[in-house]
Design a protein around this motif. Structure first.
Motif, PDB file in Angstrom:
ATOM      1  N   GLY A  68       0.538  -1.354  -0.078  1.00  0.00           N
ATOM      2  CA  GLY A  68       0.173  -0.238  -0.120  1.00  0.00           C
ATOM      3  C   GLY A  68       1.316   1.378   0.256  1.00  0.00           C
ATOM      4  N   ALA A  69       0.190   1.967  -0.226  1.00  0.00           N
ATOM      5  CA  ALA A  69       1.283   3.621  -0.251  1.00  0.00           C
ATOM      6  C   ALA A  69      -0.041   4.998  -0.378  1.00  0.00           C
ATOM      7  CB  ALA A  69       1.868   4.284  -1.412  1.00  0.00           C
ATOM      8  N   ASP A  70       0.689   5.763   0.044  1.00  0.00           N
ATOM      9  CA  ASP A  70      -0.233   7.308   0.253  1.00  0.00           C
ATOM     10  C   ASP A  70       0.283   8.067  -0.286  1.00  0.00           C
ATOM     11  OD1 ASP A  70      -2.405   6.107   2.188  1.00  0.00           O
ATOM     12  OD2 ASP A  70      -1.092   5.514   3.535  1.00  0.00           O
ATOM     13  N   VAL A  71      -0.253   9.057  -0.647  1.00  0.00           N
ATOM     14  CA  VAL A  71       1.189  10.206  -1.169  1.00  0.00           C
ATOM     15  C   VAL A  71       0.473  11.541  -0.836  1.00  0.00           C
ATOM     16  CG1 VAL A  71      -0.066  10.195  -3.218  1.00  0.00           C
ATOM     17  CG2 VAL A  71       2.182  11.570  -3.546  1.00  0.00           C
ATOM     18  N   ARG A  95       8.245  -9.286   7.656  1.00  0.00           N
ATOM     19  CA  ARG A  95       8.271  -8.965   5.866  1.00  0.00           C
ATOM     20  C   ARG A  95       7.674  -7.877   5.498  1.00  0.00           C
ATOM     21  NH1 ARG A  95       5.718 -14.375   3.585  1.00  0.00           N
ATOM     22  NH2 ARG A  95       3.838 -12.955   3.748  1.00  0.00           N
ATOM     23  N   SER A  96       7.078  -7.352   6.411  1.00  0.00           N
ATOM     24  CA  SER A  96       6.785  -5.918   5.810  1.00  0.00           C
ATOM     25  C   SER A  96       7.835  -4.240   6.288  1.00  0.00           C
ATOM     26  CB  SER A  96       5.644  -5.795   6.515  1.00  0.00           C
ATOM     27  OG  SER A  96       4.083  -6.101   6.440  1.00  0.00           O
ATOM     28  N   GLY A  97       7.808  -3.682   6.137  1.00  0.00           N
ATOM     29  CA  GLY A  97       8.397  -2.823   5.814  1.00  0.00           C
ATOM     30  C   GLY A  97       7.544  -1.279   5.818  1.00  0.00           C
ATOM     31  N   LEU A  98       8.434   0.108   6.416  1.00  0.00           N
ATOM     32  CA  LEU A  98       7.419   0.957   6.371  1.00  0.00           C
ATOM     33  C   LEU A  98       8.623   2.095   5.624  1.00  0.00           C
ATOM     34  CD1 LEU A  98       5.435   1.974   9.196  1.00  0.00           C
ATOM     35  CD2 LEU A  98       4.559   1.924   7.080  1.00  0.00           C
ATOM     36  N   TYR A  99       8.293   3.098   3.838  1.00  0.00           N
ATOM     37  CA  TYR A  99       9.326   4.003   3.899  1.00  0.00           C
ATOM     38  C   TYR A  99       8.713   4.625   3.154  1.00  0.00           C
ATOM     39  CZ  TYR A  99      12.042  -0.600   3.481  1.00  0.00           C
ATOM     40  OH  TYR A  99      12.425  -1.987   3.303  1.00  0.00           O
ATOM     41  N   ASP A 100       9.083   5.883   3.649  1.00  0.00           N
ATOM     42  CA  ASP A 100       8.619   7.718   3.307  1.00  0.00           C
ATOM     43  C   ASP A 100       9.675   7.865   2.045  1.00  0.00           C
ATOM     44  OD1 ASP A 100       6.965   7.742   5.547  1.00  0.00           O
ATOM     45  OD2 ASP A 100       8.246   8.633   6.751  1.00  0.00           O
ATOM     46  N   VAL A 101       9.364   9.020   1.352  1.00  0.00           N
ATOM     47  CA  VAL A 101       9.738   9.705   0.256  1.00  0.00           C
ATOM     48  C   VAL A 101       9.399  11.129  -0.176  1.00  0.00           C
ATOM     49  CG1 VAL A 101      10.131   9.177  -2.863  1.00  0.00           C
ATOM     50  CG2 VAL A 101       9.156   6.806  -1.262  1.00  0.00           C
ATOM     51  N   GLU A 112       4.927  13.906  -1.226  1.00  0.00           N
ATOM     52  CA  GLU A 112       5.149  13.292   0.653  1.00  0.00           C
ATOM     53  C   GLU A 112       4.654  12.203   0.166  1.00  0.00           C
ATOM     54  OE1 GLU A 112       7.870  13.860   2.459  1.00  0.00           O
ATOM     55  OE2 GLU A 112       8.316  15.116   2.129  1.00  0.00           O
ATOM     56  N   PHE A 113       5.655  11.214   0.204  1.00  0.00           N
ATOM     57  CA  PHE A 113       4.811   9.744  -0.188  1.00  0.00           C
ATOM     58  C   PHE A 113       5.111   8.481   1.055  1.00  0.00           C
ATOM     59  CE2 PHE A 113       5.455   5.906  -1.746  1.00  0.00           C
ATOM     60  CZ  PHE A 113       4.938   4.794  -3.086  1.00  0.00           C
ATOM     61  N   ARG A 114       4.616   7.262   1.004  1.00  0.00           N
ATOM     62  CA  ARG A 114       4.804   6.123   2.305  1.00  0.00           C
ATOM     63  C   ARG A 114       4.194   5.683   2.023  1.00  0.00           C
ATOM     64  NH1 ARG A 114       5.014   6.043   8.723  1.00  0.00           N
ATOM     65  NH2 ARG A 114       6.568   7.446   8.172  1.00  0.00           N
ATOM     66  N   GLY A 115       5.231   4.914   1.834  1.00  0.00           N
ATOM     67  CA  GLY A 115       4.437   2.913   0.947  1.00  0.00           C
ATOM     68  C   GLY A 115       5.384   1.697   2.462  1.00  0.00           C
ATOM     69  N   ARG A 116       4.163   1.188   2.441  1.00  0.00           N
ATOM     70  CA  ARG A 116       4.455   0.059   2.849  1.00  0.00           C
ATOM     71  C   ARG A 116       4.553  -1.359   1.816  1.00  0.00           C
ATOM     72  NH1 ARG A 116       0.136   3.240   3.806  1.00  0.00           N
ATOM     73  NH2 ARG A 116      -1.545   2.040   2.330  1.00  0.00           N
ATOM     74  N   SER A 117       5.749  -2.094   2.349  1.00  0.00           N
ATOM     75  CA  SER A 117       6.307  -2.873   1.824  1.00  0.00           C
ATOM     76  C   SER A 117       6.193  -4.617   2.912  1.00  0.00           C
ATOM     77  CB  SER A 117       7.535  -3.302   1.415  1.00  0.00           C
ATOM     78  OG  SER A 117       8.500  -3.399   2.435  1.00  0.00           O
TER      79      SER A 117
END
Length: 141
Positions: A68-71, A95-101, A112-117
């Motif tokens: 999932g991701a939000d922008v 197996r999950s992660g959080l990333y900010d872009v 600003e983007f937040r992605g869930r891996s």
């Protein structure tokens, strides 16, 4: 992974840097990326951020995909603008992660983007056969 990303590379996205849990990508807004309001279509800004996210979360080795991701769009980008997306891992758990872009034009934040891996494993041959058989059974009903 980025070398095989035809969608990003076809739009002129360049990988500038990649490290453990990080990535920096660049894209120039072309005339074909501008919407009816004369600004960069949000989908292209999202694609740049999503590609940086993908490079960062795949930097650890195992195949990892977005769950999932939000922008949040902060400022408009315009034709000719050079956008840079900087992705940073915030945390990984199981197996999950959080990333900010952050997507920037020079020093100005565009989005600003937040992605869930989610790290995925390769399917075993028996699982693949099982799925194929199950699909065939459903189609023949």
């Amino acid at each position: 992974m980025f070398a095989a990303d035809k969608a990003s590379r076809g739009l002129g996205v360049e990988l500038l840097e990649q490290g453990e849990g990080t990535a920096v990508l660049r894209m120039t807004v072309t005339p074909g990326m501008v919407n009816g309001h004369g600004i960069a279509h949000g989908g292209y800004v999202f694609l740049l951020a999503d590609s940086a996210f993908a490079c960062a979360c795949n930097s650890h080795g195992p195949v990892t995909v977005a769950s999932g991701a939000d922008v949040t769009f902060v400022a408009p980008a315009h034709e000719g603008d050079v956008l840079v997306a900087r992705a940073e891992e915030r945390t990984r758990f199981g197996r999950s992660g959080l990333y900010d872009v952050s997507v920037l034009r020079d020093d100005e934040v565009i989005a600003e983007f937040r992605g869930r891996s989610r790290t995925i494993g390769s399917a075993s041959p028996s699982a693949s056969t099982s799925t194929s058989t199950s699909t065939t059974s459903k189609e023949s009903r």
